[in-house]
Structures are given as C-alpha cells and as structure tokens.
Design a protein around this motif. Sequence first.
Motif, short mmCIF file in Angstrom:
data_model
loop_
_atom_site.label_atom_id
_atom_site.label_comp_id
_atom_site.label_asym_id
_atom_site.label_seq_id
_atom_site.Cartn_x
_atom_site.Cartn_y
_atom_site.Cartn_z
N GLY A 134 0.77 -1.23 0.00
CA GLY A 134 0.00 0.00 0.00
C GLY A 134 0.80 1.28 0.00
O GLY A 134 0.23 2.37 -0.03
N THR A 135 2.12 1.19 0.01
CA THR A 135 2.94 2.41 0.05
C THR A 135 3.07 3.02 -1.35
O THR A 135 2.92 2.34 -2.37
CB THR A 135 4.34 2.12 0.61
N VAL A 136 3.37 4.32 -1.39
CA VAL A 136 3.47 5.02 -2.66
C VAL A 136 4.68 4.58 -3.46
O VAL A 136 4.75 4.81 -4.68
CB VAL A 136 3.52 6.54 -2.45
N GLN A 137 5.64 3.94 -2.79
CA GLN A 137 6.85 3.51 -3.51
C GLN A 137 6.55 2.49 -4.61
O GLN A 137 7.31 2.38 -5.57
CB GLN A 137 7.87 2.94 -2.51
N ARG A 138 5.45 1.76 -4.49
CA ARG A 138 5.12 0.78 -5.53
C ARG A 138 4.86 1.48 -6.86
O ARG A 138 5.41 1.09 -7.90
CB ARG A 138 3.91 -0.06 -5.13
N ASP A 139 4.05 2.52 -6.85
CA ASP A 139 3.77 3.26 -8.08
C ASP A 139 5.03 3.90 -8.63
O ASP A 139 5.26 3.91 -9.85
CB ASP A 139 2.71 4.34 -7.82
N THR A 140 5.86 4.45 -7.73
CA THR A 140 7.11 5.08 -8.18
C THR A 140 8.00 4.06 -8.87
O THR A 140 8.58 4.33 -9.93
CB THR A 140 7.86 5.70 -6.99
N ALA A 141 8.11 2.87 -8.28
CA ALA A 141 8.95 1.82 -8.85
C ALA A 141 8.42 1.37 -10.21
O ALA A 141 9.18 1.24 -11.18
CB ALA A 141 9.03 0.64 -7.90
N MET A 142 7.12 1.16 -10.30
CA MET A 142 6.55 0.69 -11.56
C MET A 142 6.62 1.76 -12.64
O MET A 142 6.85 1.45 -13.82
CB MET A 142 5.11 0.22 -11.33
N ASN A 143 6.47 3.01 -12.27
CA ASN A 143 6.61 4.11 -13.24
C ASN A 143 8.04 4.20 -13.76
O ASN A 143 8.27 4.71 -14.86
CB ASN A 143 6.21 5.44 -12.61
N ALA A 144 9.00 3.71 -12.97
CA ALA A 144 10.41 3.71 -13.40
C ALA A 144 10.76 2.46 -14.20
O ALA A 144 11.90 2.31 -14.65
CB ALA A 144 11.32 3.81 -12.18
N GLY A 145 9.78 1.58 -14.38
CA GLY A 145 10.01 0.41 -15.21
C GLY A 145 10.22 -0.89 -14.47
O GLY A 145 10.51 -1.92 -15.10
N VAL A 146 10.08 -0.89 -13.15
CA VAL A 146 10.25 -2.14 -12.40
C VAL A 146 8.98 -2.99 -12.61
O VAL A 146 7.88 -2.54 -12.30
CB VAL A 146 10.44 -1.88 -10.89
N PRO A 147 9.12 -4.20 -13.15
CA PRO A 147 7.93 -5.02 -13.41
C PRO A 147 7.30 -5.53 -12.11
O PRO A 147 8.00 -5.79 -11.13
CB PRO A 147 8.46 -6.18 -14.25
N ASP A 148 6.00 -5.67 -12.14
CA ASP A 148 5.27 -6.11 -10.95
C ASP A 148 5.78 -7.46 -10.43
O ASP A 148 5.81 -7.70 -9.22
CB ASP A 148 3.78 -6.20 -11.29
N LYS A 149 6.19 -8.33 -11.33
CA LYS A 149 6.62 -9.67 -10.93
C LYS A 149 7.92 -9.65 -10.11
O LYS A 149 8.25 -10.65 -9.47
CB LYS A 149 6.79 -10.57 -12.16
N ARG A 150 8.64 -8.52 -10.15
CA ARG A 150 9.86 -8.42 -9.35
C ARG A 150 9.69 -7.51 -8.13
O ARG A 150 10.66 -7.01 -7.57
CB ARG A 150 11.03 -7.94 -10.23
N ILE A 151 8.44 -7.29 -7.74
CA ILE A 151 8.13 -6.55 -6.52
C ILE A 151 7.44 -7.48 -5.54
O ILE A 151 6.45 -8.13 -5.88
CB ILE A 151 7.22 -5.33 -6.82
N VAL A 152 8.00 -7.55 -4.33
CA VAL A 152 7.42 -8.38 -3.28
C VAL A 152 6.94 -7.44 -2.17
O VAL A 152 7.69 -6.56 -1.75
CB VAL A 152 8.44 -9.38 -2.71
N THR A 153 5.70 -7.62 -1.74
CA THR A 153 5.16 -6.74 -0.71
C THR A 153 5.05 -7.47 0.63
O THR A 153 4.86 -8.69 0.68
CB THR A 153 3.77 -6.20 -1.10
#
Length: 241
Positions: free
Chosen positions: A119-138
């Motif tokens: 739920g943190t804003v860093q997820r959107d920032t990361a994805m906007n920079a090109g980090v794919p969702d599959k490489r983000i663990v929450t």
Amino acid sequence: MKVSVAYIEEPPFYWTGSDNLATGADIELADVTLRAIGASDVEFVPTTFEELLVGVQEGRWDMTVPLFVSAERARSVAFSVPVWALGDGFVVRHGNPKALVRYESVATRSDVILGLVTGTVQRDTAMNAGVPDKRIVTFKRQSDAVAALVAGEIDAYAATALGNREIAAAHRELEAVAHEATANGSAPVGAFSFKRDNQTLLNAVNRQLRRYLGSADHRKRMAKHGITETEIDSVVERAAE
C-alpha cells in the motif's frame, strides 16, 4: 476532548518504545499539536499500514500519523497541511553488491527483487520507473521486509531515505542508499489524515500546525529524530499558503 491517533512501526517517525508507549518524531508532533488545540487525552493506537486509512475512514480512530500524500489517497481521506518532505531510498546489503542507486537501476537488472510495504506510494514510483510487478514483493510490516532482506530473499527495500538510515543503523549487514533528488529538487510530502467529514478536527489541527511548524520547538523536537532543516523548510512555506 479525547483524540485517537493510529500509528505503525516505522522509526524514526513512529514506533512502540521499550516502555510500550508510542514514540517518534511524528508522535511528538501529533501530541504537541493536539494538546495545543485542547485535547486532554491523546490515545495512540498501533495498527498495520494497510489498516491506517481504512480505520480512519471507518471512524475507528480520529486521525493517523503523517503518511505520503497522493491523489488516490486524497479521494478517500482528508489531509492536513504537509508536515515533512522526504525523498526515497533503498536499504541494501552492505557494500550494495548489485549497485542499486535508484528505481531505474532495479528496472534494468532482471536478477533484482524489490521489497515494499503493502500500500505504500513507492510501488507506483517503482513501476513508473520500469520495475515489473513480478519483481516486486510486498510485506505487511517494515520489519518483515527487513528480515527478508537480511535473509537474501529480496535485494533491496524501498522506503524513505530518512527511515532507511534508522534501519541500517540497527543492522550491521545492511546499508542505506539515498536516491538523487528529482530534477526540480522537490520531494514528496507527508501529512496527517482524517475522515473526510471530520472538518472540525482537521481545521483545528491545520490552524495549529501553521503556527507551530518551523518554530524553534518544532525544529528541536524533529532534530532529535534525525529530521533536518531541509526536510522541514519546504513544508513550512506550503503550510503558510
């Protein structure tokens, strides 16, 4: 007047001390602000990040500690004037073996897993920079993300650069890496949140914050927790508008 304030475990902003009482920079700010507007009983309620805004919307508590302001969040809660401006950063293993210095450097390496609190804003920032969702663990809590980083299950944890310094100081095997400032030099701001129809409390808090932010007492209290003049000055100007 009694006011309940929800908080989570994220030093140096807010956490539960060894005496089982809430403490931290934003806990102090909430307490001094609320008592100045006439609150005789300020109750700090521990919760999880995912429950912060849901709880204030449902009226389980009157307000939350400051968190990043976003357009999406502002559709569900009312925010006070900003109380700090903070840039992002990573916590990585000591030596930063994968040279992770910004979200884009995570995006360009297919072998990097980024950890975030749900739920943190860093997820959107990361994805906007090109980090794919599959490489983000929450993770539900910051402590869970840090444990995963120490165990080698993720390569970096993204949060505020200021908070990350606290994490690195507590774990010898980790280090904090602050991201470079944006092109315009601005940083995202954080503010207390309230139920949208709780305008009486919101207006009273805002009036007091405008008087208090940037004062000698405010700066002294924040300095104890590592919040610098830079992280205060820009929001002092905004609060006065």
